[in-house]
Design an enzyme around this catalytic site. Structure first.
Site, mmCIF file in Angstrom:
data_model
loop_
_atom_site.group_PDB
_atom_site.id
_atom_site.type_symbol
_atom_site.label_atom_id
_atom_site.label_comp_id
_atom_site.label_asym_id
_atom_site.label_seq_id
_atom_site.Cartn_x
_atom_site.Cartn_y
_atom_site.Cartn_z
ATOM 1 N N GLU A 37 -5.139 -59.495 -24.911
ATOM 2 C CA GLU A 37 -3.849 -60.791 -25.395
ATOM 3 C C GLU A 37 -5.212 -61.589 -25.841
ATOM 4 O OE1 GLU A 37 -1.023 -64.960 -24.101
ATOM 5 O OE2 GLU A 37 -1.274 -62.937 -23.314
ATOM 6 N N ARG A 39 -5.268 -69.250 -30.722
ATOM 7 C CA ARG A 39 -5.671 -70.850 -30.208
ATOM 8 C C ARG A 39 -7.180 -71.300 -30.569
ATOM 9 N NH1 ARG A 39 -4.684 -71.254 -23.596
ATOM 10 N NH2 ARG A 39 -2.617 -70.102 -23.403
ATOM 11 N N THR A 86 0.414 -67.350 -27.828
ATOM 12 C CA THR A 86 0.539 -67.831 -28.693
ATOM 13 C C THR A 86 1.204 -68.367 -29.712
ATOM 14 O OG1 THR A 86 -1.807 -69.287 -27.433
ATOM 15 C CG2 THR A 86 -0.364 -70.312 -28.492
ATOM 16 N N LYS A 106 7.965 -64.046 -20.541
ATOM 17 C CA LYS A 106 6.860 -64.094 -19.588
ATOM 18 C C LYS A 106 7.094 -65.793 -19.155
ATOM 19 C CE LYS A 106 3.148 -67.286 -21.498
ATOM 20 N NZ LYS A 106 1.465 -67.208 -22.675
#
Length: 221
Positions: free
Chosen positions: A52, A56, A80, A140
């Site tokens: 993952e 960011r 994200t 998640k």
């Protein structure tokens, strides 16, 4: 409310398959595109291939593209994801799955349209119900420790018996076994496998060893 529908061909990976591949999905922050390929190779060498890469940093999409192109043994995903543009850009870069910090119907629809298997982020019972309404049953739990940790997941196992979780946020090598012991937890997400100082120093051997240590975590039974 109708389940949201896919309008494009989906990735051959499902969210459950992404979760089941290893005990941990590394949560990766990359500030330098030059680090992407050696980091991915180090993780794969240690037995972790579901990666993952979080959106960011300005370099994140370029890193996803490099890994997708140059490390075929890895399965790269985008973390994200907060809106449709993130989903579209991630899929275009080569991501095969997505992870979001929360859940909205727009994000869910965008990921399905882009062919991304999605792990939506949830922290409350209402958010779980919203995601389930749209057909998502692998979620998640974020931020896991701050939102109640293993005790919260135990409490959810009754009303949400048909949901599987990947807790992320405050998960470490030390507390991961407590999460993995829960029947509704398939894997955990963590950044301890990819420490920023090791990435900056190019200490790929250390990251491979951390991945090996992590890949050795097993669910009881």
């Amino acid at each position: 409310m109708d389940v949201i529908k896919s309008t494009t061909a989906a990735s051959h990976w499902t969210a459950l398959q992404v979760m089941q591949d290893a005990p941990v999905i590394p949560v990766i922050v990359l500030n330098d595109v030059a680090h992407a390929v050696p980091l991915a190779r180090a993780l794969v060498a240690g037995g972790i291939r579901m990666l993952e890469v979080t959106l960011r940093t300005p370099q994140a999409l370029a890193c996803i593209e490099r890994i997708a192109r140059e490390v075929p043994e890895a399965v790269v995903g985008a973390g994200t994801i907060r809106n449709a543009a993130d989903a579209q850009a991630s899929a275009k870069a080569g991501a095969l799955f997505g992870v979001s910090p929360g859940y909205t119907r727009g994000v869910g629809q965008a990921c399905r349209d882009a062919g991304l298997a999605l792990l939506p982020g949830v922290a409350t019972g209402s958010e779980i119900m919203m995601a389930q309404e749209d057909g998502f049953t692998e979620l998640k739990f974020f931020p896991a420790m701050q939102a109640g940790g293993p005790a919260m997941l135990k409490a959810w196992s009754g009303p949400f018996f048909d949901v599987k979780f990947c807790p992320t946020g405050g998960v470490t090598l030390q507390n991961a076994p407590e999460f993995l012991a829960l029947p509704n937890v398939v894997c955990v997400g963590g950044s301890w496998i990819v420490p920023a100082d090791a990435i900056k120093a190019g200490d790929w051997g250390r990251i491979t060893q951390l991945a090996r240590d992590t890949a050795g975590l097993k669910k009881p039974g």
